[in-house]
Motif scaffolding. Structure first.
Motif, PDB file in Angstrom:
ATOM      1  N   ILE A 178       0.841  -1.198   0.000  1.00 16.32           N
ATOM      2  CA  ILE A 178       0.000   0.000   0.000  1.00 16.32           C
ATOM      3  C   ILE A 178       0.871   1.241   0.000  1.00 16.32           C
ATOM      4  O   ILE A 178       1.879   1.319   0.705  1.00 16.32           O
ATOM      5  CB  ILE A 178      -0.936   0.037   1.226  1.00 16.32           C
ATOM      6  CG1 ILE A 178      -1.878  -1.158   1.230  1.00 16.32           C
ATOM      7  CG2 ILE A 178      -1.734   1.351   1.263  1.00 16.32           C
ATOM      8  CD1 ILE A 178      -2.983  -1.114   0.218  1.00 16.32           C
ATOM      9  N   GLY A 179       0.484   2.215  -0.812  1.00 18.41           N
ATOM     10  CA  GLY A 179       1.095   3.542  -0.777  1.00 18.41           C
ATOM     11  C   GLY A 179       0.035   4.560  -0.396  1.00 18.41           C
ATOM     12  O   GLY A 179      -1.136   4.409  -0.752  1.00 18.41           O
ATOM     13  N   VAL A 180       0.419   5.577   0.355  1.00 15.08           N
ATOM     14  CA  VAL A 180      -0.504   6.662   0.719  1.00 15.08           C
ATOM     15  C   VAL A 180       0.050   7.954   0.130  1.00 15.08           C
ATOM     16  O   VAL A 180       1.224   8.290   0.327  1.00 15.08           O
ATOM     17  CB  VAL A 180      -0.657   6.793   2.247  1.00 15.08           C
ATOM     18  CG1 VAL A 180      -1.537   7.997   2.583  1.00 15.08           C
ATOM     19  CG2 VAL A 180      -1.261   5.529   2.830  1.00 15.08           C
ATOM     20  N   PHE A 181      -0.800   8.672  -0.608  1.00 14.85           N
ATOM     21  CA  PHE A 181      -0.393   9.892  -1.293  1.00 14.85           C
ATOM     22  C   PHE A 181      -1.252  11.044  -0.761  1.00 14.85           C
ATOM     23  O   PHE A 181      -2.472  11.045  -0.907  1.00 14.85           O
ATOM     24  CB  PHE A 181      -0.583   9.728  -2.803  1.00 14.85           C
ATOM     25  CG  PHE A 181       0.253   8.610  -3.366  1.00 14.85           C
ATOM     26  CD1 PHE A 181       1.456   8.884  -3.981  1.00 14.85           C
ATOM     27  CD2 PHE A 181      -0.152   7.284  -3.246  1.00 14.85           C
ATOM     28  CE1 PHE A 181       2.247   7.850  -4.484  1.00 14.85           C
ATOM     29  CE2 PHE A 181       0.630   6.249  -3.738  1.00 14.85           C
ATOM     30  CZ  PHE A 181       1.835   6.542  -4.353  1.00 14.85           C
ATOM     31  N   ALA A 182      -0.601  12.004  -0.096  1.00 14.37           N
ATOM     32  CA  ALA A 182      -1.307  13.125   0.526  1.00 14.37           C
ATOM     33  C   ALA A 182      -0.934  14.422  -0.185  1.00 14.37           C
ATOM     34  O   ALA A 182       0.240  14.668  -0.479  1.00 14.37           O
ATOM     35  CB  ALA A 182      -0.957  13.214   2.004  1.00 14.37           C
ATOM     36  N   ILE A 183      -1.931  15.249  -0.458  1.00 14.90           N
ATOM     37  CA  ILE A 183      -1.716  16.524  -1.150  1.00 14.90           C
ATOM     38  C   ILE A 183      -1.913  17.665  -0.170  1.00 14.90           C
ATOM     39  O   ILE A 183      -2.910  17.722   0.553  1.00 14.90           O
ATOM     40  CB  ILE A 183      -2.674  16.661  -2.344  1.00 14.90           C
ATOM     41  CG1 ILE A 183      -2.397  15.542  -3.357  1.00 14.90           C
ATOM     42  CG2 ILE A 183      -2.520  18.018  -3.014  1.00 14.90           C
ATOM     43  CD1 ILE A 183      -3.406  15.457  -4.479  1.00 14.90           C
ATOM     44  N   GLN A 184      -0.962  18.571  -0.136  1.00 14.42           N
ATOM     45  CA  GLN A 184      -1.002  19.718   0.775  1.00 14.42           C
ATOM     46  C   GLN A 184      -1.085  21.018  -0.024  1.00 14.42           C
ATOM     47  O   GLN A 184      -0.125  21.408  -0.677  1.00 14.42           O
ATOM     48  CB  GLN A 184       0.256  19.732   1.649  1.00 14.42           C
ATOM     49  CG  GLN A 184       0.347  20.959   2.550  1.00 14.42           C
ATOM     50  CD  GLN A 184       1.723  21.141   3.155  1.00 14.42           C
ATOM     51  OE1 GLN A 184       2.667  20.449   2.785  1.00 14.42           O
ATOM     52  NE2 GLN A 184       1.841  22.061   4.082  1.00 14.42           N
ATOM     53  N   ALA A 263       0.715  23.409  -4.687  1.00  9.20           N
ATOM     54  CA  ALA A 263       0.427  22.254  -3.825  1.00  9.20           C
ATOM     55  C   ALA A 263       1.659  21.353  -3.774  1.00  9.20           C
ATOM     56  O   ALA A 263       2.536  21.435  -4.629  1.00  9.20           O
ATOM     57  CB  ALA A 263      -0.783  21.482  -4.342  1.00  9.20           C
ATOM     58  N   ARG A 264       1.708  20.535  -2.742  1.00  9.63           N
ATOM     59  CA  ARG A 264       2.818  19.600  -2.583  1.00  9.63           C
ATOM     60  C   ARG A 264       2.277  18.187  -2.378  1.00  9.63           C
ATOM     61  O   ARG A 264       1.214  17.990  -1.784  1.00  9.63           O
ATOM     62  CB  ARG A 264       3.692  19.991  -1.382  1.00  9.63           C
ATOM     63  CG  ARG A 264       4.461  21.283  -1.584  1.00  9.63           C
ATOM     64  CD  ARG A 264       5.519  21.164  -2.662  1.00  9.63           C
ATOM     65  NE  ARG A 264       6.238  22.414  -2.870  1.00  9.63           N
ATOM     66  CZ  ARG A 264       5.870  23.357  -3.721  1.00  9.63           C
ATOM     67  NH1 ARG A 264       4.777  23.182  -4.450  1.00  9.63           N
ATOM     68  NH2 ARG A 264       6.572  24.453  -3.858  1.00  9.63           N
ATOM     69  N   LEU A 265       3.036  17.225  -2.877  1.00  6.83           N
ATOM     70  CA  LEU A 265       2.655  15.819  -2.760  1.00  6.83           C
ATOM     71  C   LEU A 265       3.583  15.126  -1.774  1.00  6.83           C
ATOM     72  O   LEU A 265       4.803  15.207  -1.891  1.00  6.83           O
ATOM     73  CB  LEU A 265       2.749  15.135  -4.123  1.00  6.83           C
ATOM     74  CG  LEU A 265       2.450  13.633  -4.159  1.00  6.83           C
ATOM     75  CD1 LEU A 265       0.994  13.365  -3.794  1.00  6.83           C
ATOM     76  CD2 LEU A 265       2.769  13.059  -5.541  1.00  6.83           C
ATOM     77  N   HIS A 266       2.989  14.460  -0.773  1.00  6.42           N
ATOM     78  CA  HIS A 266       3.755  13.689   0.208  1.00  6.42           C
ATOM     79  C   HIS A 266       3.404  12.213   0.036  1.00  6.42           C
ATOM     80  O   HIS A 266       2.238  11.858  -0.179  1.00  6.42           O
ATOM     81  CB  HIS A 266       3.431  14.146   1.629  1.00  6.42           C
ATOM     82  CG  HIS A 266       3.695  15.607   1.848  1.00  6.42           C
ATOM     83  ND1 HIS A 266       4.947  16.124   2.050  1.00  6.42           N
ATOM     84  CD2 HIS A 266       2.844  16.666   1.863  1.00  6.42           C
ATOM     85  CE1 HIS A 266       4.870  17.437   2.204  1.00  6.42           C
ATOM     86  NE2 HIS A 266       3.599  17.793   2.077  1.00  6.42           N
ATOM     87  N   ILE A 267       4.426  11.360   0.145  1.00  6.98           N
ATOM     88  CA  ILE A 267       4.236   9.936  -0.144  1.00  6.98           C
ATOM     89  C   ILE A 267       4.780   9.073   0.982  1.00  6.98           C
ATOM     90  O   ILE A 267       5.839   9.347   1.537  1.00  6.98           O
ATOM     91  CB  ILE A 267       4.950   9.546  -1.462  1.00  6.98           C
ATOM     92  CG1 ILE A 267       4.427  10.388  -2.629  1.00  6.98           C
ATOM     93  CG2 ILE A 267       4.770   8.063  -1.762  1.00  6.98           C
ATOM     94  CD1 ILE A 267       5.186  10.154  -3.933  1.00  6.98           C
ATOM     95  N   GLY A 268       4.032   8.048   1.303  1.00  6.73           N
ATOM     96  CA  GLY A 268       4.505   7.003   2.205  1.00  6.73           C
ATOM     97  C   GLY A 268       4.173   5.654   1.598  1.00  6.73           C
ATOM     98  O   GLY A 268       3.079   5.467   1.061  1.00  6.73           O
TER      99      GLY A 268
END
Length: 521
Positions: A178-184, A263-268
């Motif tokens: 699983i990957g989680v992609f968060a947009i700020q 905007a910025r993209l953060h990934i885990g």
């Protein structure tokens, strides 16, 4: 339609004849020979060509052969004064169905034209139906995938294996992660539905391109966070999976920034597992990796201190953050597997439930009775019961916070009004009222109809207006006193909010003789 005939009078007569008919056909060009017909067909892509067979140079049959090479969809109506079967056979072998003789009657021409046009319209209708069906199927598959992802995150998928998924997708699946992609957003404003949709579509398409060796299933973009399931083909080695995950983690944020500067993209990204029922663990690892700013990897998330894991889980429940609670529960469970066995595992959850009940009681919430465990309860069953209880507790906290939002937000407004002249941030205020930044931002906008940034700006500009009535203060002094460090930026914001520059506004509120004495620079 394109008309091809070596006799100019024939071409003009046909053009006038067809243009004046009731058929919805437009004549887009005329050609005197086969060579010109080929050129016009390339440039204009007609639906139908009236083609004379006997022409000097490249005749009609040869022209049809050449045109068919680059466009198989054009319909031909062959026209000839030669009632020769050999010509008819030649064009029929090329797929031409319409063949009329000169001189032809008006009705013969219109009937032939109507048949050709009817075939085209019917073909387009079928293509549109197929396109519509394909879109509906794609949409349905997308919805099913999102439901799968949602079920995985709360570990409610126990009856489907990677083999079964592989059969559905037509590939052999050995691992999944699983990957989680968060947009700020960086402008401090809540994004519009259109912006969110653009982000989602870009991210989904970018992942399909980047994950060449995996099949991806994208979840919904809720709270600007999107979980994605990566299904790995059987022939992939773990080292290849790791390389692919690292490539996504390194390249996508930069590409996203280039496409969406505000905007910025953060990934885990979590670890790969070879059992579908373990994918919820990969999800928890992905959330933790994103929060810690760590690089995506195929290694398990670092273990936390058991007491710290418990404390963090309780804080997430208190915040009413469902996603974070599920992530923190995963870390909590991982630590229990390390620290506790058998009865100790069950006892730890029972003690956790006591702490949750006390916390809910302090909120004034009458909580439901925690689940009871029997001595033979397996850890998996304990976790399943606990998840349902925790989700209910979080929903109760969310309801409580919504009902008591007025008092909390009033407290936040007081804090803002007291500290607006400082470098105040949304995170600072959210921490002051003990809410998560995202939840605070959402609550603030819903209650006051404006974002946190807009509210702070409004206070600062109104305060600046009042300060401008004092002729003893320079514009720079006023700028710094209301929380701005850059006079030029202050001037731009002021003009945007009021429609006037600070100097223009000050001139309008000060007496003429006073305004001339004040340094407005």
């Amino acid at each position: 339609m394109l008309i091809v005939d070596d006799e100019v009078l024939e071409r003009k007569a046909l053009t006038k004849f067809i243009s004046s008919s009731d058929e919805e056909v437009e004549v887009i060009g005329e050609a005197p020979n086969g060579r010109k017909a080929i050129e016009l067909a390339k440039n204009h892509s007609p639906d139908i060509i009236f083609m004379d067979i006997k022409m000097p140079g490249i005749d009609g049959v040869q022209a049809v052969k050449e045109i068919k090479k680059f466009s198989s969809s054009i319909r031909f109506i062959m026209v000839s004064a030669f009632n020769t079967f050999e010509y008819a056979k030649e064009v029929m072998r090329l797929g031409v169905k319409e063949y009329i003789l000169k001189p032809s009657s008006r009705q013969d021409i219109l009937d032939s034209l109507k048949r050709a046009a009817g075939e085209i319209l019917e073909e387009r209708r079928i293509e549109e139906e197929h396109r519509h069906l394909k879109e509906n199927l794609t949409h349905a598959v997308s919805l099913v995938q999102k439901e799968w992802i949602t079920s995985l995150l709360v570990n409610q998928v126990q009856d489907i294996s990677f083999d079964e998924w592989g059969q559905l997708l037509g590939l052999e699946v050995a691992h999944g992660y699983i990957g989680v992609f968060a947009i700020q957003p960086l402008n401090g404003k809540n994004p519009s539905e259109n912006e969110v949709q653009k982000w989602y579509m870009w991210l989904r398409d970018a992942l399909k391109t980047a994950a060449r060796n995996e099949e991806i299933m994208a979840g919904s973009l809720n709270d600007l966070k999107m979980p994605v399931l990566f299904l790995c083909k059987a022939q992939l080695k773990r080292s290849q999976i790791k390389t692919s995950a690292q490539n996504i983690h390194i390249t996508l944020p930069g590409l996203f920034k280039a496409q969406f500067p505000n905007a910025r993209l953060h990934i885990g990204i979590g670890s790969p597992y070879n059992e579908a029922r373990e994918l919820h663990l990969s999800y928890h690892e992905a959330v933790s990796a994103m929060e810690n700013g760590s690089i995506a990897s195929s290694q398990k998330a670092a273990r936390a201190n058991p007491l710290d894991a418990e404390k963090k889980l309780l804080e997430s429940i208190q915040q009413g953050d469902t996603v974070q609670v599920m992530a923190d529960l995963g870390v909590y469970v991982e630590n229990l597997h390390n620290e506790e066995e058998g009865i100790g595992f069950k006892k730890s959850f029972e003690e956790l439930f006591v702490l949750i009940s006390r916390m809910l009681h302090d909120f004034g919430i009458t909580s439901q009775t925690p689940p009871a465990f029997v001595e033979s309860e397996t850890p998996i069953k304990i976790i399943e019961k606990s998840k349902l209880y925790l989700l209910t507790a979080v929903q109760q906290v969310q309801t409580f916070r919504m009902n008591h939002a007025g008092g909390i937000l009033y407290k936040a407004k007081e804090f803002i009004e007291k500290h607006f002249s400082e470098s105040i941030t949304l995170e600072q205020v959210a921490e002051y009222v003990e809410l998560s930044p995202f939840y605070f931002s959402k609550l603030f906008k819903e209650r006051f109809g404006m974002t946190f940034i807009d509210y702070v700006t409004d206070i600062r500009i109104n305060k600046a207006k009042k300060e401008m009535t004092d002729p003893g203060k320079s514009m720079k002094e006023i700028c710094f006193s209301v929380g701005y460090k850059d006079p030029n930026y202050f001037s731009r914001v002021f003009k945007k909010m009021t429609g006037h520059s600070p100097s223009e506004f000050r001139k309008s509120v000060l007496p003429a003789n006073t305004a001339s004495e004040v340094n407005l620079s």
